[in-house]
Enzyme design. Structure first.
Site, PDB file in Angstrom:
ATOM      1  CB  CYS A  56      92.694  59.091 -19.091  1.00  0.00           C
ATOM      2  SG  CYS A  56      91.131  59.968 -19.289  1.00  0.00           S
ATOM      3  CB  CYS A  60      92.633  65.413 -23.975  1.00  0.00           C
ATOM      4  SG  CYS A  60      91.032  65.040 -23.214  1.00  0.00           S
ATOM      5  CB  CYS A  63      96.055  64.754 -21.806  1.00  0.00           C
ATOM      6  SG  CYS A  63      96.092  64.261 -20.072  1.00  0.00           S
ATOM      7  CB  CYS A 100      93.276  71.638  -7.072  1.00  0.00           C
ATOM      8  SG  CYS A 100      92.394  71.154  -8.552  1.00  0.00           S
ATOM      9  CB  CYS A 131      89.770  72.744  -6.155  1.00  0.00           C
ATOM     10  SG  CYS A 131      89.543  72.808  -7.941  1.00  0.00           S
ATOM     11  CB  CYS A 191      87.903  76.149 -11.328  1.00  0.00           C
ATOM     12  SG  CYS A 191      89.584  76.316 -11.938  1.00  0.00           S
ATOM     13  NE  ARG A 263      94.501  78.762 -10.029  1.00  0.00           N
ATOM     14  CZ  ARG A 263      93.402  78.134  -9.672  1.00  0.00           C
ATOM     15  NH1 ARG A 263      92.976  77.121 -10.374  1.00  0.00           N
ATOM     16  NH2 ARG A 263      92.730  78.492  -8.600  1.00  0.00           N
TER      17      ARG A 263
HETATM   18  N1  SAM Z   1      90.424  64.145 -16.486  1.00  0.00           N
HETATM   19  C1  SAM Z   1      89.826  65.339 -16.062  1.00  0.00           C
HETATM   20  C2  SAM Z   1      89.417  66.240 -17.193  1.00  0.00           C
HETATM   21  O1  SAM Z   1      89.967  66.161 -18.264  1.00  0.00           O
HETATM   22  O2  SAM Z   1      88.512  67.052 -16.976  1.00  0.00           O
HETATM   23  C3  SAM Z   1      90.670  66.137 -15.092  1.00  0.00           C
HETATM   24  C4  SAM Z   1      92.156  66.282 -15.280  1.00  0.00           C
HETATM   25  S1  SAM Z   1      92.680  67.152 -16.731  1.00  0.00           S
HETATM   26  C5  SAM Z   1      94.376  66.773 -16.717  1.00  0.00           C
HETATM   27  C6  SAM Z   1      92.495  68.860 -16.305  1.00  0.00           C
HETATM   28  C7  SAM Z   1      92.888  69.893 -17.305  1.00  0.00           C
HETATM   29  O3  SAM Z   1      94.298  70.042 -17.335  1.00  0.00           O
HETATM   30  C8  SAM Z   1      92.527  69.683 -18.759  1.00  0.00           C
HETATM   31  O4  SAM Z   1      91.211  70.010 -19.048  1.00  0.00           O
HETATM   32  C9  SAM Z   1      93.475  70.638 -19.459  1.00  0.00           C
HETATM   33  O5  SAM Z   1      92.871  71.896 -19.647  1.00  0.00           O
HETATM   34  C10 SAM Z   1      94.659  70.732 -18.500  1.00  0.00           C
HETATM   35  N2  SAM Z   1      95.856  70.099 -19.085  1.00  0.00           N
HETATM   36  C11 SAM Z   1      96.086  68.778 -19.185  1.00  0.00           C
HETATM   37  N3  SAM Z   1      97.251  68.524 -19.804  1.00  0.00           N
HETATM   38  C12 SAM Z   1      97.789  69.724 -20.120  1.00  0.00           C
HETATM   39  C13 SAM Z   1      98.980  70.121 -20.791  1.00  0.00           C
HETATM   40  N4  SAM Z   1      99.840  69.240 -21.275  1.00  0.00           N
HETATM   41  N5  SAM Z   1      99.222  71.440 -20.933  1.00  0.00           N
HETATM   42  C14 SAM Z   1      98.336  72.343 -20.443  1.00  0.00           C
HETATM   43  N6  SAM Z   1      97.191  72.019 -19.810  1.00  0.00           N
HETATM   44  C15 SAM Z   1      96.907  70.730 -19.656  1.00  0.00           C
HETATM   45  C1  DTB Z   2      94.017  73.479 -15.034  1.00  0.00           C
HETATM   46  O1  DTB Z   2      93.407  74.280 -15.762  1.00  0.00           O
HETATM   47  N1  DTB Z   2      95.317  73.217 -15.125  1.00  0.00           N
HETATM   48  C2  DTB Z   2      95.707  72.211 -14.165  1.00  0.00           C
HETATM   49  C3  DTB Z   2      94.412  71.979 -13.355  1.00  0.00           C
HETATM   50  N2  DTB Z   2      93.447  72.759 -14.073  1.00  0.00           N
HETATM   51  C4  DTB Z   2      93.953  70.632 -13.058  1.00  0.00           C
HETATM   52  C5  DTB Z   2      96.317  70.996 -14.777  1.00  0.00           C
HETATM   53  C6  DTB Z   2      97.495  71.306 -15.647  1.00  0.00           C
HETATM   54  C7  DTB Z   2      98.071  70.033 -16.103  1.00  0.00           C
HETATM   55  C8  DTB Z   2      99.357  70.250 -16.839  1.00  0.00           C
HETATM   56  C9  DTB Z   2      99.929  68.981 -17.345  1.00  0.00           C
HETATM   57  C10 DTB Z   2     100.222  67.948 -16.309  1.00  0.00           C
HETATM   58  O2  DTB Z   2     100.901  68.248 -15.292  1.00  0.00           O
HETATM   59  O3  DTB Z   2      99.818  66.798 -16.495  1.00  0.00           O
HETATM   60 FE1  SF4 Z   3      91.855  62.107 -19.553  1.00  0.00          FE
HETATM   61 FE2  SF4 Z   3      93.820  63.875 -19.781  1.00  0.00          FE
HETATM   62 FE3  SF4 Z   3      91.594  64.199 -21.193  1.00  0.00          FE
HETATM   63 FE4  SF4 Z   3      91.527  64.544 -18.509  1.00  0.00          FE
HETATM   64  S1  SF4 Z   3      92.644  65.784 -19.976  1.00  0.00           S
HETATM   65  S2  SF4 Z   3      90.057  63.413 -19.777  1.00  0.00           S
HETATM   66  S3  SF4 Z   3      93.049  63.007 -17.901  1.00  0.00           S
HETATM   67  S4  SF4 Z   3      93.065  62.491 -21.397  1.00  0.00           S
END
Ligand code: SAM
Ligand code: DTB
Ligand code: SF4
Length: 334
Positions: A56, A60, A63, A100, A131, A191, A263
């Site tokens: 990606c 973030c 992530c 989702c 979702c 959401c 949630r």
């Molecule tokens: N790329 C898209 C975005 O960022 O909107 C969708 C996928 S992203 C992984 C969805 C959400 O997962 C993020 O906005 C974040 O709130 C949550 N998330 C991602 N990594 C996480 C982590 N390590 N711990 C907790 N929440 C996480």
């Molecule tokens: C949300 O708020 N939490 C979910 C879902 N929306 C997409 C994602 C959590 C991701 C946790 C880290 C991972 O598994 O990569």
């Molecule tokens: Fe990309 Fe992860 Fe950020 Fe979603 S949360 S935009 S997958 S870096």
């Protein structure tokens, strides 16, 4: 329904005062609010699938999927339709009512969106709620998804506007609000929530909740994630959040957004059963269900079912024929 007035004009000091309440007073108030609207023993469950993993372009800080961090993650291109349908069928067989699908994109291209639309239609045809979380959306893209039968779009604010720049630099807090407006205008359920335990202050948690509850309409679903610390990400090694602070934030989310599903999201794998039970007492009424979140582990479905049994809780069922027939998104949450 029961005459609760939904407010959209919360001040930061009012929200901080709620977070500051004695724990028992806060939980009593949250549980009372919860009972006025919801069956306190029912939990809505959604299963997650990563349909496109890693590489990606965003940065973030939490992530595993950012190309800018060096994590052990195995990247994967957009999955073929049959694999998505198989995963949705398996989730349905285990009792999930919503499926989702998440993609590691800054935003979907129109070409990718066309493929995702086929997935939405196929999952909808299984009689499940749908979702997506694909990053930023334009309004025409949101309208296309709505027409394909999408029920919910997940797009988190993640944290307060004040703390945001410490976590993400490649897109702004305003960009997130714009996507939420596009989703809302397309009449898709929202959401949206955030992540706790990223080193933010209690005031930041209050400020994030204020942004959510002062949206023109409350999000139908509010995921509260506890940071899953992934090695190789900038936030790996952040001091752990006091579990009571997490539970307090759930309770305040419940009070501020009495009609929304709150949630208990990422981070359950690191939580004790007792902590999860306190989150349910604080008004959480939804979880991600299935061994995997997107790239990290979640509790086994068997152990979740045992936990629900021990607590006398049951999983919410959707009426399949209603989902299939739905011309508009399911409004049960709102
Ligand atoms: N790329 C898209 C975005 O960022 O909107 C969708 C996928 S992203 C992984 C969805 C959400 O997962 C993020 O906005 C974040 O709130 C949550 N998330 C991602 N990594 C996480 C982590 N390590 N711990 C907790 N929440 C996480
Ligand atoms: C949300 O708020 N939490 C979910 C879902 N929306 C997409 C994602 C959590 C991701 C946790 C880290 C991972 O598994 O990569
Ligand atoms: Fe990309 Fe992860 Fe950020 Fe979603 S949360 S935009 S997958 S870096």
């Amino acid at each position: 329904m029961n005459g609760t007035i939904l407010r959209h004009d919360w001040r930061l000091d009012e929200i901080e005062a709620l977070l500051d309440l004695p724990f028992n007073d806060l939980l009593f108030r949250a549980q009372s609010t919860h009972r006025a609207r919801f069956d306190p023993n029912q939990v809505q469950v959604s299963s997650l699938l990563s349909i496109k993993t890693g590489a990606c372009s965003e940065d973030c800080g939490y992530c595993s999927q950012s190309a800018k961090h060096s994590t052990d993650l195995e990247k994967e291109k957009l999955l073929p339709l049959n694999e998505v349908v198989e995963a949705a069928e398996a989730a349905k067989a285990k009792g999930a009512s919503r499926f989702c699908m998440g993609a590691a994109w800054r935003n979907p291209t129109d070409k990718n969106l066309a493929r995702v639309i086929e997935m939405v239609q196929a999952v909808h045809d299984l009689g499940m709620e749908t979702c997506l979380t694909l990053g930023m959306l334009t309004e025409p893209q949101a309208v296309q998804l709505r027409e394909a039968g999408l029920d919910y779009y997940n797009h988190n604010l993640d944290t307060s506007p004040e703390f945001y720049g410490n976590v993400i630099t490649t897109r702004t807090f305003e960009d997130r609000l714009d996507t939420l407006a596009h989703v809302r205008n397309a009449d898709i359920n929202i959401c949206s929530g955030g992540i706790l335990g990223m080193g933010e202050s209690r005031r930041d948690r209050a400020s994030m909740l204020r942004e959510l509850c002062n949206l023109k309409k409350h999000p139908e679903s509010v995921p509260i994630n506890l940071l899953v610390q992934v090695e190789g990400t900038p936030l790996f090694g952040t001091d752990a959040l006091d579990p009571f602070e997490f539970i307090r934030t759930i309770a305040v989310a419940r009070i501020l957004m009495p009609e929304s599903y709150v949630r208990l999201s990422a981070g359950r794998n690191e939580m004790s059963d007792e902590m999860q039970a306190l989150c349910f007492l604080a008004g959480a009424n939804s979880v991600f269900y299935g061994e995997r979140l997107l790239t990290t582990d979640n509790p086994e479905t068997d152990s979740d079912r045992v936990l629900f049994d021990r607590l006398g809780m049951h999983m919410e069922q959707v009426v399949e024929s209603e989902v299939k027939a739905a011309k508009k998104p399911c409004r049960k949450a709102g």
